[in-house]
Design a protein around this motif. Structure first.
Motif, PDB file in Angstrom:
ATOM      1  N   ASP A   1       0.822  -0.950   0.223  1.00 25.80           N
ATOM      2  CA  ASP A   1      -0.013   0.026  -0.004  1.00 25.80           C
ATOM      3  C   ASP A   1       0.695   1.309  -0.066  1.00 25.80           C
ATOM      4  OD1 ASP A   1      -2.369  -1.590   0.003  1.00 25.80           O
ATOM      5  OD2 ASP A   1      -3.252  -0.612   1.665  1.00 25.80           O
TER       6      ASP A   1
ATOM      7  N   ARG B   1       1.168   4.078  -3.050  1.00 30.16           N
ATOM      8  CA  ARG B   1       1.114   5.287  -2.759  1.00 30.16           C
ATOM      9  C   ARG B   1       2.363   6.186  -3.360  1.00 30.16           C
ATOM     10  NH1 ARG B   1      -1.927   9.136  -3.614  1.00 30.16           N
ATOM     11  NH2 ARG B   1      -3.715   7.730  -2.989  1.00 30.16           N
TER      12      ARG B   1
ATOM     13  N   GLU C   1      -5.989   1.603   1.067  1.00 27.32           N
ATOM     14  CA  GLU C   1      -5.123   2.952   0.630  1.00 27.32           C
ATOM     15  C   GLU C   1      -4.516   2.507  -0.790  1.00 27.32           C
ATOM     16  OE1 GLU C   1      -5.199   5.888   1.771  1.00 27.32           O
ATOM     17  OE2 GLU C   1      -7.062   5.096   2.918  1.00 27.32           O
TER      18      GLU C   1
ATOM     19  N   LYS D   1      -6.788   2.734  -3.829  1.00 27.61           N
ATOM     20  CA  LYS D   1      -7.198   3.960  -3.933  1.00 27.61           C
ATOM     21  C   LYS D   1      -5.917   4.831  -4.946  1.00 27.61           C
ATOM     22  CE  LYS D   1      -8.046   8.783  -1.992  1.00 27.61           C
ATOM     23  NZ  LYS D   1      -8.200   9.337  -0.670  1.00 27.61           N
TER      24      LYS D   1
END
Length: 309
Positions: free
Chosen positions: A209, A213, A273, A276
């Motif tokens: 995750d 990001r 996350e 996303k």
């Protein structure tokens, strides 16, 4: 899903760094800048040596190739700032520290070779080049990325972008000597890319995750390290219109190959996350692809109009 701290990730990745360092040292070729420079073409400049002042007619390079060489060299010149950034982030001890110093030494060789070639062949105004070097280095460089993962993601893409820029610049010069030199430099940059790319692949295994990001943050804000040069936007447009480095190359030959190598769109271990971030990445890439296509269409139309005159 556990989220690692940056310090924990540094320690966990240390064995990977050691392995990648051994691999790098095993495949990196020793080479010497002086062997790539046509010293016999050199002659004294004006000033203390009492030679000939530089004039525009001295340069035999096409304008776009010369612009690209200057940008590439001035970017290399900020090496002290780059060294400070990665040494501060990765540390100076153990395998991380050994890599930081090795990378710095190899990059310094690139700047030495580029400057020698440009000076000896009188391809650029040495006074203007030195003044711009002083201004650029006085400004320094500070990364906008605050985490180790972001910096690893950035250099994974940036090293590949630099490799492509060097290779295409060499071809654009029309000078076999320059093309040979830039091909040699590009080979180093490719090895640097592999080092960082493989490290980030390992980071995906530890913290998917947080790594996703970081990748999304970098891809959506990416700028080359020389983007703070005076007149960079104009120079970048000259370089893009020549096809040395443009949005199409950035999307197709830099971003997508690295993202495919990490299998970012095939991962099944992402949390909320990470999903996303991946959605943001996919949306950005779709828009970038459209923008790149439009740029190529406009460029081809402009070339067609010029050819018709």
């Amino acid at each position: 899903m556990r989220q690692w701290t940056q310090t924990e990730l540094l320690h966990e990745l240390e064995p990977v760094v050691a392995g990648e360092l051994d691999r790098h040292l095993g495949v990196a070729k020793e080479w010497f800048p002086h062997e790539y420079i046509p010293w016999s073409q050199g002659r004294d400049f004006d000033g203390l040596m009492g030679g000939e002042a530089w004039t525009e007619a001295d340069s035999k390079l096409p304008e776009a190739a010369r612009v690209s060489l200057i940008v590439n060299l001035l970017t290399e010149d900020n090496l002290p700032s780059y060294h400070h950034e990665i040494a501060t982030t990765f540390g100076r001890d153990g395998a991380w520290g050994t890599w930081v110093h090795r990378w710095t030494a190899e990059e310094d060789r690139h700047g030495t070779a580029l400057r020698d070639y440009l000076t000896v062949t009188r391809a650029v105004d040495p006074v203007a080049l030195e003044r711009e070097r002083m201004a650029h280095m006085n400004a320094g460089f500070t990364t906008e990325y605050g985490t180790m993962l972001q910096q690893l993601a950035y250099v994974s893409f940036q090293e590949l972008a630099t490799r492509i820029s060097h290779r295409n610049t060499g071809r654009a010069t029309g000078d076999p000597l320059c093309e040979r030199l830039l091909a040699r430099i590009a080979a180093d940059e490719n090895l640097h890319m592999l080092f960082y790319r493989n490290l980030l692949a390992a980071a995906f295994e530890l913290d998917p995750d947080q790594t996703m990001r970081a990748v999304t943050d970098v891809v959506t804000t990416f700028q080359m390290p020389g983007s703070d040069l005076s007149g960079f936007a104009r120079r970048a447009m000259v370089i893009a219109h020549e096809g040395i480095y443009d949005l199409r190359l950035h999307h197709d030959d830099v971003l997508m190959p690295v993202l495919r190598q990490w299998a970012v769109f095939d991962k099944t271990d992402l949390g909320a996350e990470g999903e996303k971030a991946r959605e943001e990445l996919a949306s950005f890439l779709e828009k970038l692809d459209v923008t790149a296509a439009r740029f190529v269409e406009r460029r081809e139309a402009k070339r067609a109009r010029a050819a018709a005159r």
